[in-house]
Write a protein that holds these residues in place. Structure first.
Motif, PDB file in Angstrom:
ATOM      1  N   ILE A  19      -6.128 -16.435  -6.299  1.00 17.48           N
ATOM      2  CA  ILE A  19      -7.420 -16.963  -6.144  1.00 17.48           C
ATOM      3  C   ILE A  19      -7.793 -18.115  -6.916  1.00 17.48           C
ATOM      4  O   ILE A  19      -7.064 -18.062  -8.162  1.00 17.48           O
ATOM      5  N   THR A  20      -8.392 -19.045  -6.568  1.00 17.19           N
ATOM      6  CA  THR A  20      -8.714 -20.315  -7.455  1.00 17.19           C
ATOM      7  C   THR A  20     -10.119 -20.240  -7.703  1.00 17.19           C
ATOM      8  O   THR A  20     -10.942 -19.571  -6.916  1.00 17.19           O
ATOM      9  N   PRO A  21     -10.463 -20.933  -8.902  1.00 16.09           N
ATOM     10  CA  PRO A  21     -12.106 -20.915  -9.196  1.00 16.09           C
ATOM     11  C   PRO A  21     -13.005 -21.528  -8.052  1.00 16.09           C
ATOM     12  O   PRO A  21     -14.163 -20.974  -8.028  1.00 16.09           O
ATOM     13  N   LYS A  22     -12.390 -22.294  -7.254  1.00 12.27           N
ATOM     14  CA  LYS A  22     -13.225 -23.043  -6.224  1.00 12.27           C
ATOM     15  C   LYS A  22     -13.699 -22.110  -5.316  1.00 12.27           C
ATOM     16  O   LYS A  22     -14.614 -22.226  -4.630  1.00 12.27           O
ATOM     17  N   GLU A  23     -12.697 -20.938  -5.283  1.00 11.35           N
ATOM     18  CA  GLU A  23     -13.231 -20.182  -3.922  1.00 11.35           C
ATOM     19  C   GLU A  23     -13.714 -18.916  -4.027  1.00 11.35           C
ATOM     20  O   GLU A  23     -13.961 -17.961  -3.518  1.00 11.35           O
ATOM     21  N   THR A  24     -13.691 -18.470  -5.607  1.00 12.80           N
ATOM     22  CA  THR A  24     -14.092 -17.132  -6.153  1.00 12.80           C
ATOM     23  C   THR A  24     -15.354 -16.667  -5.780  1.00 12.80           C
ATOM     24  O   THR A  24     -15.725 -15.584  -5.327  1.00 12.80           O
ATOM     25  N   PRO A  46      -3.927 -19.024 -10.451  1.00 10.99           N
ATOM     26  CA  PRO A  46      -4.275 -20.377 -11.040  1.00 10.99           C
ATOM     27  C   PRO A  46      -5.555 -20.392 -11.658  1.00 10.99           C
ATOM     28  O   PRO A  46      -6.620 -19.740 -11.060  1.00 10.99           O
ATOM     29  N   ASP A  47      -5.485 -20.544 -13.099  1.00 15.89           N
ATOM     30  CA  ASP A  47      -6.679 -20.603 -13.856  1.00 15.89           C
ATOM     31  C   ASP A  47      -7.622 -19.316 -13.888  1.00 15.89           C
ATOM     32  O   ASP A  47      -8.798 -19.335 -13.493  1.00 15.89           O
ATOM     33  N   ALA A  48      -6.980 -18.127 -14.146  1.00 21.13           N
ATOM     34  CA  ALA A  48      -7.593 -16.840 -13.688  1.00 21.13           C
ATOM     35  C   ALA A  48      -8.699 -16.562 -14.408  1.00 21.13           C
ATOM     36  O   ALA A  48      -9.468 -15.810 -14.265  1.00 21.13           O
ATOM     37  N   LEU A  49      -8.616 -17.051 -15.889  1.00 23.31           N
ATOM     38  CA  LEU A  49      -9.512 -16.804 -16.418  1.00 23.31           C
ATOM     39  C   LEU A  49     -10.964 -17.491 -16.378  1.00 23.31           C
ATOM     40  O   LEU A  49     -12.215 -16.750 -16.357  1.00 23.31           O
ATOM     41  N   LYS A  50     -10.941 -18.582 -15.691  1.00 24.88           N
ATOM     42  CA  LYS A  50     -12.139 -19.272 -15.272  1.00 24.88           C
ATOM     43  C   LYS A  50     -12.457 -18.487 -13.889  1.00 24.88           C
ATOM     44  O   LYS A  50     -13.773 -18.377 -13.894  1.00 24.88           O
ATOM     45  N   SER A  51     -11.745 -18.153 -13.106  1.00 22.42           N
ATOM     46  CA  SER A  51     -12.067 -17.361 -12.055  1.00 22.42           C
ATOM     47  C   SER A  51     -12.738 -16.067 -12.091  1.00 22.42           C
ATOM     48  O   SER A  51     -13.833 -15.576 -11.780  1.00 22.42           O
ATOM     49  N   ILE A  52     -12.289 -15.163 -13.393  1.00 21.34           N
ATOM     50  CA  ILE A  52     -12.756 -14.072 -13.880  1.00 21.34           C
ATOM     51  C   ILE A  52     -14.262 -14.410 -14.394  1.00 21.34           C
ATOM     52  O   ILE A  52     -15.135 -13.724 -14.158  1.00 21.34           O
ATOM     53  N   ALA A  53     -14.367 -15.428 -15.096  1.00 19.79           N
ATOM     54  CA  ALA A  53     -15.764 -15.830 -15.743  1.00 19.79           C
ATOM     55  C   ALA A  53     -16.741 -16.039 -14.672  1.00 19.79           C
ATOM     56  O   ALA A  53     -17.887 -15.767 -14.616  1.00 19.79           O
ATOM     57  N   ILE A  54     -16.227 -16.853 -13.631  1.00 14.19           N
ATOM     58  CA  ILE A  54     -17.326 -17.175 -12.392  1.00 14.19           C
ATOM     59  C   ILE A  54     -17.429 -15.876 -11.679  1.00 14.19           C
ATOM     60  O   ILE A  54     -18.740 -15.530 -11.224  1.00 14.19           O
ATOM     61  N   ALA A  55     -16.491 -14.950 -11.676  1.00 11.97           N
ATOM     62  CA  ALA A  55     -16.789 -13.482 -10.693  1.00 11.97           C
ATOM     63  C   ALA A  55     -17.909 -12.911 -11.430  1.00 11.97           C
ATOM     64  O   ALA A  55     -18.731 -12.109 -11.118  1.00 11.97           O
ATOM     65  N   VAL A  56     -17.565 -12.640 -12.813  1.00 12.22           N
ATOM     66  CA  VAL A  56     -18.757 -11.888 -13.551  1.00 12.22           C
ATOM     67  C   VAL A  56     -19.687 -12.531 -13.683  1.00 12.22           C
ATOM     68  O   VAL A  56     -20.987 -11.647 -13.522  1.00 12.22           O
ATOM     69  N   SER A 181      -3.929 -16.023  -0.590  1.00 13.04           N
ATOM     70  CA  SER A 181      -4.332 -17.517  -0.812  1.00 13.04           C
ATOM     71  C   SER A 181      -4.297 -18.061   0.421  1.00 13.04           C
ATOM     72  O   SER A 181      -3.317 -18.029   1.226  1.00 13.04           O
ATOM     73  N   GLY A 182      -5.419 -18.820   0.817  1.00 12.79           N
ATOM     74  CA  GLY A 182      -5.548 -19.621   1.965  1.00 12.79           C
ATOM     75  C   GLY A 182      -6.228 -18.655   3.204  1.00 12.79           C
ATOM     76  O   GLY A 182      -6.340 -19.558   4.373  1.00 12.79           O
TER      77      GLY A 182
END
Length: 204
Positions: A19-24, A46-56, A181-182
């Motif tokens: 997953i990417t931050p854009k789709e999280t 890709p950029d997992a920590l950013k995706s985690i922060a967005i999801a949180v 993904s996709g």
């Protein structure tokens, strides 16, 4: 929110590998609306920590977000700083388990043998994770005679065998059978509904 409480709502962890931050945000919304409450974002995404922060940020008070493929204590700390609440690893690493617990997070290390299971339990693991597809549910049933920590089945779990594994496991991690993904949001919604319906039937 408590991990165990959300497990009672739905004992599935959605594994969002790739997953990417854009789709999280959109993916999380679909999964929440279908009934899934636990999300794992593997650190090799890709950029997992950013995706985690967005999801949180977007799901506080209604879902718990954690990380998978956590291999080092440094990774565990980064997940904690991003707001993650649980740590899932493919292996039994005592240092990672102890750091996870020191940070107040749920520890779910991977294991395969009874020796690894007892090592993880001694280090403080809350749950254990087993890749079941090689030996099947019978191996897990035999392990449970001596391994008393609750076990998640992760790897190769799909709609056809979910019932088999939930008979012997506290829950299951669903990866490519649910998300890849996709994948379109409509397809994700359809598959998530299917898994949640299967859980409801199993627990009737």
């Amino acid at each position: 929110m408590e991990f165990e409480f959300l497990m009672k709502e739905c004992p599935l962890i959605a594994i969002l590998r790739g997953i990417t931050p854009k789709e999280t945000e959109a993916v999380c919304e679909v999964l929440y609306n279908t009934g899934i409450r636990l999300l794992e974002i593997p650190l090799n995404s890709p950029d997992a920590l950013k995706s985690i922060a967005i999801a949180v940020r977007g799901n506080e008070g209604r879902m718990l977000v954690g990380a998978g493929t956590v291999l080092t204590i440094e990774d565990a700390c980064r997940v904690y700083n991003a707001g993650g609440k649980f740590i899932i690893s493919p292996n039994t690493d005592v240092d990672v388990i102890k750091e996870t617990k020191r940070l107040g997070m749920i520890s779910i290390p991977g294991f395969f043998t009874t020796t690894e299971a007892f090592t993880a339990i001694k280090a403080g693991a809350d749950y254990l994770k087993l890749f079941p597809s090689i030996l099947g549910s019978g191996y897990i049933k035999d392990l449970k005679a001596v391994v008393k920590k609750p076990i998640f089945a992760v790897g190769g779990v799909n709609a056809e065998n979910l019932s088999e594994f939930l008979d012997v496991c506290v829950g299951a991690g669903i990866g490519s059978a649910l998300y890849k993904s996709g994948k379109s949001l409509a397809d994700l919604e359809g598959d998530a509904k299917l898994f949640c319906q299967l859980v409801s039937r199993i627990h009737q």
